[in-house]
Every structure is written in structure tokens, then in C-alpha cells.
Design a protein around this motif. Sequence first.
Motif, PDB file in Angstrom:
ATOM      1  N   PRO A  17       4.085  20.212  -9.038  1.00  0.00           N
ATOM      2  CA  PRO A  17       4.869  20.627  -7.874  1.00  0.00           C
ATOM      3  C   PRO A  17       5.156  19.424  -6.970  1.00  0.00           C
ATOM      4  O   PRO A  17       4.279  18.585  -6.762  1.00  0.00           O
ATOM      5  CB  PRO A  17       3.977  21.652  -7.171  1.00  0.00           C
ATOM      6  N   VAL A  18       6.372  19.351  -6.471  1.00  0.00           N
ATOM      7  CA  VAL A  18       6.776  18.261  -5.589  1.00  0.00           C
ATOM      8  C   VAL A  18       6.836  18.811  -4.166  1.00  0.00           C
ATOM      9  O   VAL A  18       7.550  19.785  -3.911  1.00  0.00           O
ATOM     10  CB  VAL A  18       8.144  17.682  -6.005  1.00  0.00           C
ATOM     11  N   THR A  25       0.801  -1.240   0.000  1.00  0.00           N
ATOM     12  CA  THR A  25       0.000   0.000   0.000  1.00  0.00           C
ATOM     13  C   THR A  25       0.830   1.284   0.000  1.00  0.00           C
ATOM     14  O   THR A  25       0.253   2.362  -0.064  1.00  0.00           O
ATOM     15  CB  THR A  25      -1.066   0.067   1.132  1.00  0.00           C
ATOM     16  N   ASN A  26       2.163   1.195   0.073  1.00  0.00           N
ATOM     17  CA  ASN A  26       2.969   2.417  -0.087  1.00  0.00           C
ATOM     18  C   ASN A  26       2.690   2.997  -1.462  1.00  0.00           C
ATOM     19  O   ASN A  26       2.338   2.272  -2.396  1.00  0.00           O
ATOM     20  CB  ASN A  26       4.457   2.129   0.034  1.00  0.00           C
ATOM     21  N   GLU A  27       2.872   4.304  -1.599  1.00  0.00           N
ATOM     22  CA  GLU A  27       2.582   4.977  -2.858  1.00  0.00           C
ATOM     23  C   GLU A  27       3.798   5.711  -3.386  1.00  0.00           C
ATOM     24  O   GLU A  27       4.618   6.225  -2.617  1.00  0.00           O
ATOM     25  CB  GLU A  27       1.442   5.982  -2.678  1.00  0.00           C
ATOM     26  N   ILE A  28       3.912   5.735  -4.725  1.00  0.00           N
ATOM     27  CA  ILE A  28       4.877   6.604  -5.391  1.00  0.00           C
ATOM     28  C   ILE A  28       4.128   7.353  -6.490  1.00  0.00           C
ATOM     29  O   ILE A  28       3.140   6.867  -7.025  1.00  0.00           O
ATOM     30  CB  ILE A  28       6.091   5.842  -5.975  1.00  0.00           C
ATOM     31  N   THR A  29       4.605   8.539  -6.805  1.00  0.00           N
ATOM     32  CA  THR A  29       4.019   9.350  -7.861  1.00  0.00           C
ATOM     33  C   THR A  29       4.991   9.425  -9.026  1.00  0.00           C
ATOM     34  O   THR A  29       6.190   9.634  -8.826  1.00  0.00           O
ATOM     35  CB  THR A  29       3.728  10.780  -7.345  1.00  0.00           C
ATOM     36  N   LYS A  60      -2.577  16.692  -6.119  1.00  0.00           N
ATOM     37  CA  LYS A  60      -1.359  17.368  -5.648  1.00  0.00           C
ATOM     38  C   LYS A  60      -1.187  17.185  -4.141  1.00  0.00           C
ATOM     39  O   LYS A  60      -0.068  16.956  -3.671  1.00  0.00           O
ATOM     40  CB  LYS A  60      -1.381  18.850  -6.031  1.00  0.00           C
ATOM     41  N   GLN A  61      -2.264  17.269  -3.391  1.00  0.00           N
ATOM     42  CA  GLN A  61      -2.187  17.062  -1.943  1.00  0.00           C
ATOM     43  C   GLN A  61      -1.828  15.613  -1.615  1.00  0.00           C
ATOM     44  O   GLN A  61      -1.059  15.343  -0.699  1.00  0.00           O
ATOM     45  CB  GLN A  61      -3.500  17.448  -1.274  1.00  0.00           C
ATOM     46  N   ARG A  62      -2.371  14.696  -2.387  1.00  0.00           N
ATOM     47  CA  ARG A  62      -2.136  13.262  -2.160  1.00  0.00           C
ATOM     48  C   ARG A  62      -0.665  12.900  -2.353  1.00  0.00           C
ATOM     49  O   ARG A  62      -0.173  11.951  -1.730  1.00  0.00           O
ATOM     50  CB  ARG A  62      -3.029  12.460  -3.106  1.00  0.00           C
ATOM     51  N   THR A  63       0.044  13.633  -3.207  1.00  0.00           N
ATOM     52  CA  THR A  63       1.461  13.308  -3.445  1.00  0.00           C
ATOM     53  C   THR A  63       2.293  13.429  -2.173  1.00  0.00           C
ATOM     54  O   THR A  63       3.368  12.835  -2.086  1.00  0.00           O
ATOM     55  CB  THR A  63       2.080  14.196  -4.545  1.00  0.00           C
ATOM     56  N   GLU A  64       1.805  14.158  -1.193  1.00  0.00           N
ATOM     57  CA  GLU A  64       2.519  14.275   0.084  1.00  0.00           C
ATOM     58  C   GLU A  64       2.622  12.925   0.783  1.00  0.00           C
ATOM     59  O   GLU A  64       3.503  12.725   1.616  1.00  0.00           O
ATOM     60  CB  GLU A  64       1.832  15.298   0.986  1.00  0.00           C
ATOM     61  N   THR A 104       3.024  16.893 -21.321  1.00  0.00           N
ATOM     62  CA  THR A 104       1.594  16.737 -21.585  1.00  0.00           C
ATOM     63  C   THR A 104       0.844  17.051 -20.295  1.00  0.00           C
ATOM     64  O   THR A 104       1.168  16.475 -19.245  1.00  0.00           O
ATOM     65  CB  THR A 104       1.276  15.302 -22.043  1.00  0.00           C
ATOM     66  N   PRO A 105      -0.155  17.944 -20.341  1.00  0.00           N
ATOM     67  CA  PRO A 105      -0.872  18.308 -19.120  1.00  0.00           C
ATOM     68  C   PRO A 105      -1.511  17.111 -18.419  1.00  0.00           C
ATOM     69  O   PRO A 105      -2.077  16.229 -19.067  1.00  0.00           O
ATOM     70  CB  PRO A 105      -1.954  19.278 -19.610  1.00  0.00           C
ATOM     71  N   TYR A 106      -1.379  17.095 -17.104  1.00  0.00           N
ATOM     72  CA  TYR A 106      -1.984  16.093 -16.212  1.00  0.00           C
ATOM     73  C   TYR A 106      -1.422  14.690 -16.394  1.00  0.00           C
ATOM     74  O   TYR A 106      -2.047  13.714 -15.975  1.00  0.00           O
ATOM     75  CB  TYR A 106      -3.509  16.082 -16.349  1.00  0.00           C
ATOM     76  N   ALA A 107      -0.255  14.560 -16.978  1.00  0.00           N
ATOM     77  CA  ALA A 107       0.386  13.255 -17.140  1.00  0.00           C
ATOM     78  C   ALA A 107       1.045  12.860 -15.821  1.00  0.00           C
ATOM     79  O   ALA A 107       2.258  12.959 -15.646  1.00  0.00           O
ATOM     80  CB  ALA A 107       1.400  13.282 -18.282  1.00  0.00           C
ATOM     81  N   ASN A 108       0.200  12.467 -14.883  1.00  0.00           N
ATOM     82  CA  ASN A 108       0.638  12.131 -13.538  1.00  0.00           C
ATOM     83  C   ASN A 108      -0.132  10.899 -13.073  1.00  0.00           C
ATOM     84  O   ASN A 108      -1.314  10.753 -13.366  1.00  0.00           O
ATOM     85  CB  ASN A 108       0.331  13.283 -12.562  1.00  0.00           C
ATOM     86  N   VAL A 109       0.536  10.042 -12.308  1.00  0.00           N
ATOM     87  CA  VAL A 109      -0.120   8.866 -11.755  1.00  0.00           C
ATOM     88  C   VAL A 109       0.496   8.553 -10.398  1.00  0.00           C
ATOM     89  O   VAL A 109       1.698   8.738 -10.201  1.00  0.00           O
ATOM     90  CB  VAL A 109      -0.015   7.651 -12.704  1.00  0.00           C
ATOM     91  N   ILE A 110      -0.335   8.118  -9.492  1.00  0.00           N
ATOM     92  CA  ILE A 110       0.142   7.583  -8.217  1.00  0.00           C
ATOM     93  C   ILE A 110      -0.027   6.074  -8.284  1.00  0.00           C
ATOM     94  O   ILE A 110      -1.116   5.579  -8.579  1.00  0.00           O
ATOM     95  CB  ILE A 110      -0.649   8.171  -7.028  1.00  0.00           C
ATOM     96  N   PHE A 111       1.063   5.354  -8.055  1.00  0.00           N
ATOM     97  CA  PHE A 111       1.048   3.894  -7.989  1.00  0.00           C
ATOM     98  C   PHE A 111       0.914   3.470  -6.535  1.00  0.00           C
ATOM     99  O   PHE A 111       1.691   3.920  -5.685  1.00  0.00           O
ATOM    100  CB  PHE A 111       2.336   3.299  -8.556  1.00  0.00           C
TER     101      PHE A 111
END
Length: 139
Positions: free
Chosen positions: A32-33, A21-25, A110-114, A126-133
Motif C-alpha cells: 500500500p502506498v 538521508t532522504n528516503e525512497i521506497t 509500511k508505516q515507514r514508507t510515509e 514476490t511477497p515482501y519484495a520491498n526496500v527503502i533506500f
Amino acid sequence: MKKNALINADLSYLVATLGHTNEITICDAGLPVPASTQRIDLALIPGVPTFIATVTAILGEMQIEGIVLAEEFAAVSPELHSVLLDVIANEEQLTNKKIAITYISHEAFKQRTEQSKAVVRTGECTPYANVIFQSGVVF
């Protein structure tokens, strides 16, 4: 939990230290990081490395059970969004495991990336090309 060999030492270490259940982005060049989150910056020039190449490389190492995407991704960048979903569907077939897909607003994303152990920045423009695994287990 690692599956194969990865050349990048920081990425290999990151995947090797993940628990269930650990996450990486994995993100585009503009996300923003958070200052409190480890940043693994792979970006060289615009477009290098690509979002999909980075996703594919990490999936070669990491077992996932879920992904989180911004709702805006499908509407603003439908082609890349579709390619990502195809990659995820292929991963489901390879692992014979269902991968949950969750959509949240970009602001919530963006908040979840914390919560991520790390944010991997690509050269993707490309806009919004982001994923959290969300890390799964191999058993």
C-alpha cells in the motif's frame, strides 16, 4: 544525488532532488502506498518491471548509505532476498562505501514508507519484495 543517466523522467527527477538521508521506497505490486506520498508507478503487468531490475536502475543513479527491509522478506522470499543482498554487496564494492542494512517488521515498514519522498511501484509479485533506500553522499 545522481550518478548517471536514467530514462524515466520521474525517477531521474526524484533522484536529482534527494538530499542526504532522504528516503525512497521501491516496492512490489501489492504494497500500500500512503496517500500523502508521491507514487511513481512503473508496473505494467505482473512481473514487469522486476524488483531487481528497478533496484539496479535506481542504484545506477542514486548513492545510498542504508537500506531498510521487512524482517519477513528473508523468511518468506529467501531467494529474492539473497539476490538483493548480492546487489547491495556489489554496490558497496563499486562505491567503496559501507551500506547499513536494517530490518523492521512489515507493519513498521509500511508505516515507514510515509517518510519516503516517493514510493516506486514495480510489477514484482514476490511477497515482501520491498526496500527503502536511504540517500547517501557521493563525496
